[in-house]
Design an enzyme around this catalytic site. Sequence first.
Site, mmCIF file in Angstrom:
data_model
loop_
_atom_site.group_PDB
_atom_site.id
_atom_site.type_symbol
_atom_site.label_atom_id
_atom_site.label_comp_id
_atom_site.label_asym_id
_atom_site.label_seq_id
_atom_site.Cartn_x
_atom_site.Cartn_y
_atom_site.Cartn_z
ATOM 1 N N GLY A 190 18.025 -4.371 -46.196
ATOM 2 C CA GLY A 190 17.700 -2.995 -46.540
ATOM 3 C C GLY A 190 18.687 -2.416 -47.539
ATOM 4 O O GLY A 190 19.177 -3.096 -48.443
ATOM 5 N N GLY A 191 19.016 -1.143 -47.345
ATOM 6 C CA GLY A 191 19.934 -0.465 -48.255
ATOM 7 C C GLY A 191 21.300 -1.115 -48.303
ATOM 8 O O GLY A 191 22.008 -1.020 -49.312
ATOM 9 N N GLY A 425 19.589 -16.481 -84.547
ATOM 10 C CA GLY A 425 20.165 -15.336 -83.850
ATOM 11 C C GLY A 425 21.097 -15.732 -82.731
ATOM 12 O O GLY A 425 22.027 -15.001 -82.391
ATOM 13 N N ALA A 426 20.882 -16.916 -82.151
ATOM 14 C CA ALA A 426 21.751 -17.376 -81.070
ATOM 15 C C ALA A 426 23.176 -17.597 -81.574
ATOM 16 O O ALA A 426 24.140 -17.376 -80.840
ATOM 17 C CB ALA A 426 21.196 -18.658 -80.459
#
Length: 535
Positions: A190-191, A425-426
Amino acid sequence: MTQVGDSLDLLPKPAAPAEGQLRERVAELTELRERVLAGPSERATGAQHAKGKLTVRERIDLLLDPGSFTEVEELRRHRATGFGLEDRRPHTDGVVTGWGRVHGRTVFVYAHDFRIFGGALGEAHATKIHKLIDLAEAAGAPVVALCDGAGARIQEGVTALAGYGGIFTRIVRNSGVIPQISVILGPCAGGAAYAPALTDFVFMVRGTGQMFLTGPDVVQTVTGEVVTHEALGGADTHASLSGVAHGVYDDEETCLEDVRHLLSLLPSNNRELPPTEPCHDPAERRTEALLDLVPVDPNRSYDMAAVIAELVDDGEYFEIQETWATNIVCALARMDGRTVGIVANQPASFAGVLDIQASQKAARFVQTCDSFNIPLVTLVDVPGFLPGVDQEHGGVIRHGAKLLYAYCNATVPRVQVILRKAYGGAYIVMDSRSIGTDVSLAWPCNEIAVMGAEGAANVVFRREIAAAENPDAARARLVKEYRAELMHPYYAAERGLVDSVIDPAETRARVIGALSMLRAKHAPLPSRKHGNQPQ
């Protein structure tokens, strides 16, 4: 006129303490503390051990230097009423908090005690953790959370949920200020799962450590899917699929030993440099083995881990998220006794290509190193970004931008080493000179270009190839010409985009020399609240 001495004489005289009364009180306190240390019951301790789990104090003893733990608020008890809680008020309220030492340096720890309310968090429990993190912030020392709790204490309602909010706020406030490490040794549901997710590092133990927002029962009710606790949120799931876990172990002893090792590589806070250790591995040691480890042919694979082991002190390094996004390696190590962060493409996995997960993994690691003054060494052998519909639709642009953002924003010393290929771009994203690396070195087999020679020739010379009598021969000739003109090892160096083309055997010495020169680097950022990094 009444004198001061006279007025003091008018005050009532305290009764003389009965002989031995204070000793009796101390004895009572000692007995009470012994009961607290013993835990809730032998039955509860037996049940904990039967699950293959250590008790809370056994874990703390493994984490901290012997005899160094100082506990705070060990007598704290909840004040809730109703649902039977008024008759169940154990001391510690299910969490042990305090500080001690790891390798002689102060470390704060809070550890859930599953034997008390299943380690569930209530108001008093949360308040203890709040105070512990506040103390760590004031002292400028790391926090380690040993997590083994069932989430919010349902009987305390919204006050338990508010307690989580206070923990989250403090973790975020100290993000990048003091190292924060979470160790998942039991359920974390949960939280409660958000607290580890906000920290710098998450470690898990197989078979016992589990994290998920909604458990298997809820998943089955809502979606109809049948899944076990381990498959849904176990250690291997988070290590190889979700990327939540940074390290996974078969037992608690090995896990906590590695937490100690990690702490030895990190500074106590962002105002300090990482600790140094005496180094018996010569800084000028030649790395001749690299000449045989790395093939010149850019299409042949090899294991980047062997390259890293050859470069760092004594071949030892601490890899982060080893089984997630395996096409990139992120590791902490020492070079000349000083901590460095290493980011390296891994040709042995998907040819070392960058993709969504590799970008996320490296970006977070670069950001963590920059937060804690750890210099960055980037080893480049990358064919580009992974093409494909799934990658584009999955947001490879924005995820790749996270890595670009992290490097551009980093102010620590940065050294780039281009081993073989660096395409498109790498190449830019892998800490190129154009985005601010301080020193760029390259091996004499490097190929830096927009794309590989074959692909480039097919684009640039497509008409000439199509018109040739023998297209294959024409393509081979034009590929050779393109490589000779635009991809030779000295092309980038001639244009100042690489500082030196070096003998691979000199790599360790040259990197250590560059980092030594950059040790006092100062790179202020513009005045701002914070950047707005890609989502």
